[in-house]
Design a protein around this motif. Structure first.
Motif, short mmCIF file in Angstrom:
data_model
loop_
_atom_site.label_atom_id
_atom_site.label_comp_id
_atom_site.label_asym_id
_atom_site.label_seq_id
_atom_site.Cartn_x
_atom_site.Cartn_y
_atom_site.Cartn_z
N LEU A 163 4.11 5.94 48.57
CA LEU A 163 3.63 7.69 48.00
C LEU A 163 3.31 8.22 49.31
CD1 LEU A 163 0.49 7.41 45.64
CD2 LEU A 163 2.52 8.39 44.97
N GLY A 164 3.21 7.90 50.49
CA GLY A 164 3.01 8.18 51.52
C GLY A 164 4.25 8.96 52.56
N GLN A 165 5.19 8.35 51.53
CA GLN A 165 6.34 9.44 52.11
C GLN A 165 7.09 10.38 50.56
OE1 GLN A 165 8.27 4.86 51.73
NE2 GLN A 165 9.57 5.45 53.44
N ALA A 166 6.23 10.47 49.78
CA ALA A 166 6.66 10.96 48.57
C ALA A 166 6.54 12.92 48.71
CB ALA A 166 5.81 11.01 47.48
N GLY A 167 7.51 13.64 48.70
CA GLY A 167 7.40 15.19 49.64
C GLY A 167 6.36 15.66 48.55
N TRP A 168 5.67 15.22 47.37
CA TRP A 168 4.39 15.86 46.62
C TRP A 168 3.56 15.04 45.97
CZ3 TRP A 168 0.95 19.31 46.39
CH2 TRP A 168 0.53 19.45 45.01
N VAL A 169 2.90 15.17 45.53
CA VAL A 169 2.05 14.14 44.40
C VAL A 169 0.62 14.98 43.95
CG1 VAL A 169 0.47 11.98 44.11
CG2 VAL A 169 2.51 11.98 45.93
N GLY A 170 0.69 15.61 42.50
CA GLY A 170 -0.21 16.15 42.14
C GLY A 170 -0.23 16.29 40.38
N ARG A 171 -1.28 17.18 40.29
CA ARG A 171 -1.27 17.43 38.62
C ARG A 171 -1.06 16.52 37.62
NH1 ARG A 171 -3.31 22.60 38.19
NH2 ARG A 171 -2.27 24.03 39.51
N VAL A 191 10.28 12.67 45.02
CA VAL A 191 10.50 11.44 45.46
C VAL A 191 11.84 11.10 46.06
CG1 VAL A 191 10.15 9.32 45.45
CG2 VAL A 191 8.29 10.04 44.19
N GLY A 192 11.94 10.54 46.92
CA GLY A 192 13.67 10.20 46.90
C GLY A 192 14.69 11.91 46.13
N GLY A 212 4.29 1.91 37.67
CA GLY A 212 4.66 2.10 36.07
C GLY A 212 5.69 2.05 36.07
N TYR A 213 6.44 3.46 35.95
CA TYR A 213 7.85 4.82 35.85
C TYR A 213 7.95 5.42 36.79
CZ TYR A 213 12.51 5.53 33.99
OH TYR A 213 13.24 5.93 33.19
N PHE A 214 9.08 6.23 36.67
CA PHE A 214 9.82 7.33 37.59
C PHE A 214 10.50 8.42 36.43
CE2 PHE A 214 11.57 10.50 40.78
CZ PHE A 214 10.70 11.51 40.31
N GLN A 215 10.08 8.45 35.67
CA GLN A 215 10.66 9.26 35.15
C GLN A 215 11.09 10.94 35.21
OE1 GLN A 215 9.03 9.65 30.99
NE2 GLN A 215 10.74 11.02 30.08
N THR A 216 12.71 10.64 35.50
CA THR A 216 12.24 12.54 36.09
C THR A 216 13.67 13.35 34.79
OG1 THR A 216 15.14 11.49 36.16
CG2 THR A 216 14.11 11.06 38.10
N GLN A 217 13.50 13.42 34.01
CA GLN A 217 13.77 14.16 32.75
C GLN A 217 13.09 13.90 31.79
OE1 GLN A 217 16.51 16.36 33.61
NE2 GLN A 217 15.41 17.33 31.53
N ILE A 218 12.11 15.17 30.84
CA ILE A 218 11.79 14.89 29.72
C ILE A 218 12.96 15.24 28.54
CG2 ILE A 218 9.81 15.37 28.52
CD1 ILE A 218 7.78 15.84 31.17
N THR A 219 13.09 15.15 27.89
CA THR A 219 14.41 15.23 26.76
C THR A 219 13.71 16.77 26.23
OG1 THR A 219 14.90 13.35 26.40
CG2 THR A 219 15.11 15.16 24.66
N ASN A 220 14.22 17.40 25.74
CA ASN A 220 14.16 18.84 25.83
C ASN A 220 13.95 20.25 26.52
OD1 ASN A 220 14.92 18.74 22.81
ND2 ASN A 220 13.40 17.90 22.05
#
Length: 672
Positions: A163-171, A191-192, A212-220
């Motif tokens: 998480l320290g390498q993430a450019g943003w974490v929030g909400r 991330v990345g 757990g998982y990293f989801q880049t796209q939510i359908t719709n």
């Protein structure tokens, strides 16, 4: 299997005592606790067994009903908040979620929060470097205990990154999955080189969470990731991600979290489209869903825009957008939408609006968690912009606090830029503007010149005596407070530097009042930190009985060594079961009366329960929770049956710790 989360929950819930709850709610809880304890000790128990035991235990704990009517606790905005150990609460862009009988507050600790606290007299643009995700717990939504940092910069995520390498974490928000027994956190992350929703999970609400998982796209959704987001849990336990699309944020969505494990956001259902909005959040009140969001300002303050459901389906149709009443005069108590907490009390349901205030605007982040009540008395919900209020998490009742400032936008921080019409103040001619450089290093102040002026109409104040105060500099001017009974004027002499001016003893009847600020001539008078605070105590509706005044009986000593008591002292009972305090009360009529017990419990060993005995018969139990210090006094309210004329009310402690310090009883008029 051995599940550390179930063991933690069992250990925690074993500290509950039956005297604090109704017998009807305690019985199923005790059964669920015994079953959970057996499963926790069973090394052959499977994943589904553990999940079922957790779910049953949390459900039974959530259904526990207090044996008394709770206490009112004070929420003070516009100040830094501390946890129960006196350390800063660092919780930005998160949410409060109730699991079992306990509220858990999750948010992000950014480096900027530490800088604001150390020096709140300047801006710290862009200081949102991630430190951790802390979690705090509370039973009353006011006193928060630090529990753990569920994620830190060293938390492992996908592809070996942290998480320290993430450019943003929030909400972020947290939900409980009944199928896996996991608590699942969903947060925005960059991330990345990619935007998305990052899912972490743990075995208990305060566990150290894992990837757990990293989801880049939510359908719709037309973009990857989300604009702003929160987690909403409906009454049926189903969980949803509330979000906007990332670029432009013109579309709002409700996406169900996958029921099997809550580690995916299912296809989003669009519920709004129009102007760009951020701070997307959802609350439910009286069977309706309300999607709220703010202007697209980048953490800056605005009104709240609401879309209201037109059906009983969270993913159904919604109304066109309207402004949430009460957010107009001070831009939602100088915040943008953060999240909501719905409290279903024994007497009423109340929604708490948790506003987000950050240092790139306003007074540099002071009070960047601002909580106010939302109620619904007509067709639409109402936002109550109060600087101080008191809340009873058991009954759901709230009331305005004794130190509430009835002037809105008093620090002139709502407008994020220089304007010629200051939010919440109506121009009366001349020249009006907000200027850079307020008192005590704050960012803005109000300036009127050329015989100009502004006024603010306060819709309703309770009858009483008030003090009007402000800081002023520059040329001469005046402030006038007008009620239905006439006006009082505070003259402001010319001053080269900031000086505090005050007018005391202002009698106002209940109803509307108007505050007017005027320049005396062509010169400019600059004012800041305006305040109108009620200084007279509300008269009791019944009778007060002091613990130190005969015929009251104190099995202990009458002491006066802890500040804040009423009268000449308080009852410091002997530390023993049965060492009671007793009052003789004499109502004029028979019936049911409300009794308020004022007490202080500075013990670190927790609550001190007592039987409530009226005229020789036990009518209930009262739990006197810790107030944090012996000089911190609180009020516990109960209802009792009384005869006309002579009665005795006895508080009889049931443990060796005895009673808390007891100050007095306020007995309301008996009715019925």
């Amino acid at each position: 299997m051995v599940d550390r989360g179930l063991k933690y929950l069992v250990s925690d819930y074993q500290t509950r005592t039956p005297a604090k709850y109704t017998a009807g709610s305690w019985k199923p809880f005790a059964k669920a606790l015994r079953t959970a304890a057996d499963v926790a000790d069973d090394t052959s128990a499977g994943t589904s067994d553990v999940a079922d035991a957790k779910t049953a235990l949390m459900t039974a704990a959530g259904d526990l009903k207090a044996a008394d009517e709770g206490t009112f606790q004070t929420i003070t905005n516009n100040t830094f908040w501390n946890d129960t150990s006196g350390n800063p609460i660092y919780s930005q862009g998160g949410g409060v979620f109730k699991f079992g009988d306990t509220y858990y507050w999750y948010g992000v600790h950014y480096t900027g929060a530490e800088l604001y606290r150390a020096n709140p007299t300047r801006k710290y643009d862009g200081n949102v470097s991630f430190v951790s995700i802390p979690v705090y717990s509370s039973k009353d939504l006011v006193n928060w205990k630090f529990e753990n940092r569920i994620a830190t910069r060293s938390t492992r995520i996908q592809n070996g990154a942290t998480l320290g390498q993430a450019g943003w974490v929030g909400r972020l928000g947290v939900s409980y999955n009944e199928n896996t027994g996991k608590y699942v956190l969903a947060t925005q992350a960059y991330v990345g080189g990619g935007h998305g929703v990052l899912f972490l999970q743990g075995d208990s609400p305060t566990d150290t969470f894992d990837y757990g998982y990293f989801q880049t796209q939510i359908t719709n959704s037309p973009t990857t990731g989300t604009g702003d987001q929160t987690v909403f849990t409906d009454d049926d336990g189903k969980d949803y991600l509330i979000f906007s699309n990332r670029e432009g944020r013109a579309r709002g969505f409700v996406s169900k979290l996958r029921e099997s494990d809550s580690l995916r956001a299912e296809p989003g259902v669009e519920i709004r489209r129009g102007a760009g909005r951020e701070g997307n959040a959802m609350f439910k009140l009286d069977g309706r869903y309300y999607h709220a969001a703010s202007d697209l300002h980048g953490w800056n303050t605005s009104v709240n825009y609401v879309n209201e459901s037109t059906s009983g389906n969270v993913q159904g149709s919604y109304s066109s957008e309207y402004v949430l009443a009460g957010t107009e005069k001070d831009y939602s108590h100088v915040t943008q939408t953060g999240f909501f907490v719905t409290v279903k009390g024994t007497k009423q349901n109340t929604v708490i609006y948790a506003g987000d205030r950050w240092a790139d605007f306003a007074w540099n982040g002071i009070g960047y968690n601002q909580w106010v009540p939302i109620t619904k008395t007509g067709a639409r919900p109402q936002f109550h912009s109060v600087s101080q209020w008191q809340f009873n998490a058991t009954t759901g009742e709230w009331r305005v606090g004794p130190a509430n400032n009835y002037i809105l936008n008093p620090d002139i921080q709502a407008d994020r830029v220089i304007v010629s019409s200051v939010r919440g103040w109506r121009n009366l001619g001349g020249s009006v503007t907000n200027v850079n450089g307020g008192v005590n290093g704050s960012r803005f102040a109000l300036q009127v010149s050329n015989s100009g002026g502004v006024e603010q109409r306060i819709e309703s104040v309770p009858a009483g005596t008030y003090t009007l105060s402000l800081h002023a500099r520059g040329s001469a001017g005046q402030v006038v407070i007008t009620g239905a009974n006439g006006s009082r004027t505070l003259s402001i002499p010319a001053s080269s530097g900031w000086a505090k001016r005050e007018l005391t003893g202002i009698a106002l009847p209940s109803g509307a009042a108007t505050v007017t600020v005027r320049a005396s001539g062509s010169g400019g008078v600059t004012v800041d930190q305006l305040s109108l605070v009620k200084t007279s105590a509300d008269a009791p509706s019944g009778q007060r009985y002091e613990a130190e005044t005969a015929p009251a009986v104190c099995q202990g000593t009458i002491d006066s060594n802890q500040a804040g008591y009423s009268g000449t002292g308080f009852c410091n009972g002997t530390a023993a079961a049965g060492a009671y305090a007793q009052f003789a009360v004499t109502p004029a009529t028979a019936g049911t009366a409300t009794v308020a017990v004022r007490f202080a419990n500075g013990s670190s060993s927790g609550a001190r329960p007592a039987n409530l005995i009226v005229n020789g018969s036990t009518v209930g139990t009262v739990s006197f929770e810790s107030t944090g210090a012996w000089t911190t006094w609180s009020t516990k309210t109960v209802t009792v049956p009384l005869n006309a004329g002579s009665n005795t009310i006895r508080l009889d402690p049931t443990t060796a710790a005895g009673l808390p310090n007891v100050d007095y009883l306020d007995v309301g008029a008996a009715t019925g």
